[in-house]
Design a protein around this motif. Structure first.
Motif, PDB file in Angstrom:
ATOM      1  N   ALA A 297      42.114  31.084  40.583  1.00  0.00           N
ATOM      2  CA  ALA A 297      41.959  31.860  39.350  1.00  0.00           C
ATOM      3  C   ALA A 297      43.282  32.501  38.961  1.00  0.00           C
ATOM      4  N   ILE A 298      43.560  32.507  37.669  1.00  0.00           N
ATOM      5  CA  ILE A 298      44.724  33.215  37.136  1.00  0.00           C
ATOM      6  C   ILE A 298      44.332  34.671  36.925  1.00  0.00           C
ATOM      7  N   LEU A 299      45.162  35.578  37.452  1.00  0.00           N
ATOM      8  CA  LEU A 299      44.850  37.004  37.414  1.00  0.00           C
ATOM      9  C   LEU A 299      45.629  37.695  36.302  1.00  0.00           C
ATOM     10  N   GLU A 300      44.897  38.339  35.402  1.00  0.00           N
ATOM     11  CA  GLU A 300      45.512  39.147  34.359  1.00  0.00           C
ATOM     12  C   GLU A 300      46.011  40.461  34.971  1.00  0.00           C
ATOM     13  N   PRO A 301      46.887  41.180  34.266  1.00  0.00           N
ATOM     14  CA  PRO A 301      47.389  42.441  34.823  1.00  0.00           C
ATOM     15  C   PRO A 301      46.288  43.403  35.252  1.00  0.00           C
ATOM     16  N   TRP A 302      45.227  43.540  34.442  1.00  0.00           N
ATOM     17  CA  TRP A 302      44.156  44.466  34.821  1.00  0.00           C
ATOM     18  C   TRP A 302      43.430  43.983  36.072  1.00  0.00           C
ATOM     19  N   GLN A 303      43.381  42.664  36.279  1.00  0.00           N
ATOM     20  CA  GLN A 303      42.751  42.137  37.492  1.00  0.00           C
ATOM     21  C   GLN A 303      43.634  42.370  38.709  1.00  0.00           C
ATOM     22  N   CYS A 304      44.950  42.268  38.532  1.00  0.00           N
ATOM     23  CA  CYS A 304      45.868  42.579  39.632  1.00  0.00           C
ATOM     24  C   CYS A 304      45.788  44.056  39.991  1.00  0.00           C
ATOM     25  N   SER A 305      45.673  44.908  38.972  1.00  0.00           N
ATOM     26  CA  SER A 305      45.510  46.338  39.223  1.00  0.00           C
ATOM     27  C   SER A 305      44.233  46.602  40.008  1.00  0.00           C
ATOM     28  N   SER A 306      43.143  45.921  39.594  1.00  0.00           N
ATOM     29  CA  SER A 306      41.872  46.063  40.299  1.00  0.00           C
ATOM     30  C   SER A 306      41.969  45.536  41.727  1.00  0.00           C
ATOM     31  N   LEU A 307      42.704  44.431  41.903  1.00  0.00           N
ATOM     32  CA  LEU A 307      42.885  43.845  43.231  1.00  0.00           C
ATOM     33  C   LEU A 307      43.577  44.827  44.162  1.00  0.00           C
ATOM     34  N   LEU A 308      44.646  45.458  43.683  1.00  0.00           N
ATOM     35  CA  LEU A 308      45.366  46.428  44.502  1.00  0.00           C
ATOM     36  C   LEU A 308      44.516  47.664  44.776  1.00  0.00           C
ATOM     37  N   THR A 309      43.814  48.154  43.759  1.00  0.00           N
ATOM     38  CA  THR A 309      42.978  49.343  43.925  1.00  0.00           C
ATOM     39  C   THR A 309      41.879  49.090  44.943  1.00  0.00           C
ATOM     40  N   THR A 310      41.257  47.904  44.876  1.00  0.00           N
ATOM     41  CA  THR A 310      40.203  47.548  45.837  1.00  0.00           C
ATOM     42  C   THR A 310      40.759  47.496  47.246  1.00  0.00           C
ATOM     43  N   ALA A 311      41.962  46.917  47.390  1.00  0.00           N
ATOM     44  CA  ALA A 311      42.571  46.834  48.710  1.00  0.00           C
ATOM     45  C   ALA A 311      42.965  48.216  49.245  1.00  0.00           C
ATOM     46  N   LEU A 312      43.320  49.132  48.346  1.00  0.00           N
ATOM     47  CA  LEU A 312      43.649  50.493  48.777  1.00  0.00           C
ATOM     48  C   LEU A 312      42.426  51.269  49.236  1.00  0.00           C
ATOM     49  N   THR A 313      41.270  50.951  48.673  1.00  0.00           N
ATOM     50  CA  THR A 313      40.062  51.728  48.960  1.00  0.00           C
ATOM     51  C   THR A 313      39.143  51.063  49.970  1.00  0.00           C
ATOM     52  N   SER A 314      39.412  49.813  50.335  1.00  0.00           N
ATOM     53  CA  SER A 314      38.544  49.111  51.288  1.00  0.00           C
ATOM     54  C   SER A 314      39.405  48.288  52.234  1.00  0.00           C
ATOM     55  N   ASP A 315      38.759  47.539  53.110  1.00  0.00           N
ATOM     56  CA  ASP A 315      39.487  46.723  54.079  1.00  0.00           C
ATOM     57  C   ASP A 315      39.724  45.300  53.582  1.00  0.00           C
ATOM     58  N   ILE A 316      39.536  45.072  52.291  1.00  0.00           N
ATOM     59  CA  ILE A 316      39.793  43.758  51.710  1.00  0.00           C
ATOM     60  C   ILE A 316      41.291  43.633  51.443  1.00  0.00           C
TER      61      ILE A 316
END
Length: 345
Positions: A297-316
């Motif tokens: 999947a191609i990640l838009e900027p908001w998806q990259c932001s969500s990806l980083l935020t999820t990784a900061l808040t969980s063990d993903i």
């Protein structure tokens, strides 16, 4: 930091978010500090220290031998492998990181903003997992934070000046605003959030807002940045790319060679979420960011932001990614690497 560059909107320059200003301030100070440390290393030895490098004769025969160049001068640094030589570079690296941290803290504390006054500055010293725990506490308390992480080997950067060897991965968050990210190398600094992207112009020391009208030089086709884990497959990869470069830290190489210069493609293997700011920065600067699989999947900027935020808040964690200047070549690289076992997520 001077006022933001970029086009005007109805005669008013668009102002970056507070989170973005924090990330930009940290990145700008990091570039300055890295350059100052490198400049100090390049200076000639102080005259007062020269007596420690030249032999000091103790007898008449030694004075005579020195007069006829029979006694060699001691080198500025001990021979490789000598313990104090190793300690010198270890201390120099630690001092360089401390200089960066001190500059960032001092500059931010000087700003007259109540949200910055409550800012928790995390890193770059210490265990990454411990720093990640601090960030999670800040998110729970809705406290603004700034994370500064060192990517790659700063000792390699200082010792032989390779700008791909190390960089700073910076993330900032103020409650009510999206995550902001920035990367800083010896020569460049870039910042972004989920909607805007900026580049630090030097020596003007201005942050320029990137737009769709910005021009780019043609990419140097055949060049690709790959993690050193893929070096055993160099012969296979050279079938598709003339100039594969295998690096120890892909985050630093992407920030310096791809985003700041003309390399068209790279694969990002992140070691830790705190070292992954380049993911958001690349997407916001209009580079293609896609997961490393043939149908990724191609990640838009908001998806990259969500990806980083999820990784900061969980063990993903952060998945392996392809970063490129255009979708076609990014997809081709992902397909080629599908033939390489180590490239699988």
């Amino acid at each position: 930091m001077k006022p933001q560059g970029g086009p005007d909107c109805d005669g008013v320059r668009p102002a970056p978010r507070v989170s973005t200003v924090i990330a930009q301030t940290a990145a700008e100070q990091a570039v300055r500090a890295i350059n100052d440390v490198r400049t100090e290393l390049d200076r000639d030895v102080d005259v007062n220290a020269s007596r420690h490098l030249l032999p000091q004769p103790r007898t008449a025969s030694e004075e005579l031998a020195l007069l006829y160049d029979r006694i060699p001068a001691r080198s500025a640094h001990p021979a490789p492998g000598v313990p104090r030589d190793t300690q010198f570079w270890r201390d120099t690296t630690d001092q360089g990181i401390s200089t960066i941290s001190r500059r960032i803290r001092g500059t931010l504390w000087e700003r007259d903003d109540p949200r910055i006054a409550e800012l928790e500055i995390i890193g770059p010293h210490g265990d990454p997992d411990s720093r990640l725990s601090q960030i999670r506490e800040c998110l729970t308390r809705e406290q603004p934070f700034l994370s500064v992480a060192v990517c790659g080997s700063p000792e390699d950067l200082l010792a032989h000046g390779n700008p791909w060897a190390a960089s700073l991965s910076i993330m900032a968050k103020v409650p009510g605003e999206p995550l902001a990210a920035a990367v800083a190398t010896e020569r460049h600094a870039l910042s972004a959030d989920c909607s805007d992207a900026y580049r630090l112009l030097l020596p003007e020391e201005e942050w320029n807002l990137r737009t769709e009208d910005d021009t780019r030089h043609p990419p140097a086709h055949g060049h690709v940045i790959l993690p050193r884990e893929l070096r055993p497959f160099e012969t296979l990869l050279e079938t598709f790319y003339r100039r594969p470069e295998f690096v120890g830290d892909t985050a630093s190489a992407i920030a310096e060679a791809l985003l700041s210069h003309h390399v068209p493609l790279a694969v990002h293997y992140t070691g830790h979420v705190l070292e992954a700011a380049v993911v958001l920065v690349a997407a916001a600067h209009n580079f293609v960011v896609r997961t490393l699989s043939p149908n990724g999947a191609i990640l838009e900027p908001w998806q990259c932001s969500s990806l980083l935020t999820t990784a900061l808040t969980s063990d993903i964690g952060i998945p392996r990614l392809v970063v490129g200047r255009d979708e076609f070549n990014a997809k081709n690289l992902a397909q080629y690497l599908g033939r390489v076992p180590l490239a699988a997520p």
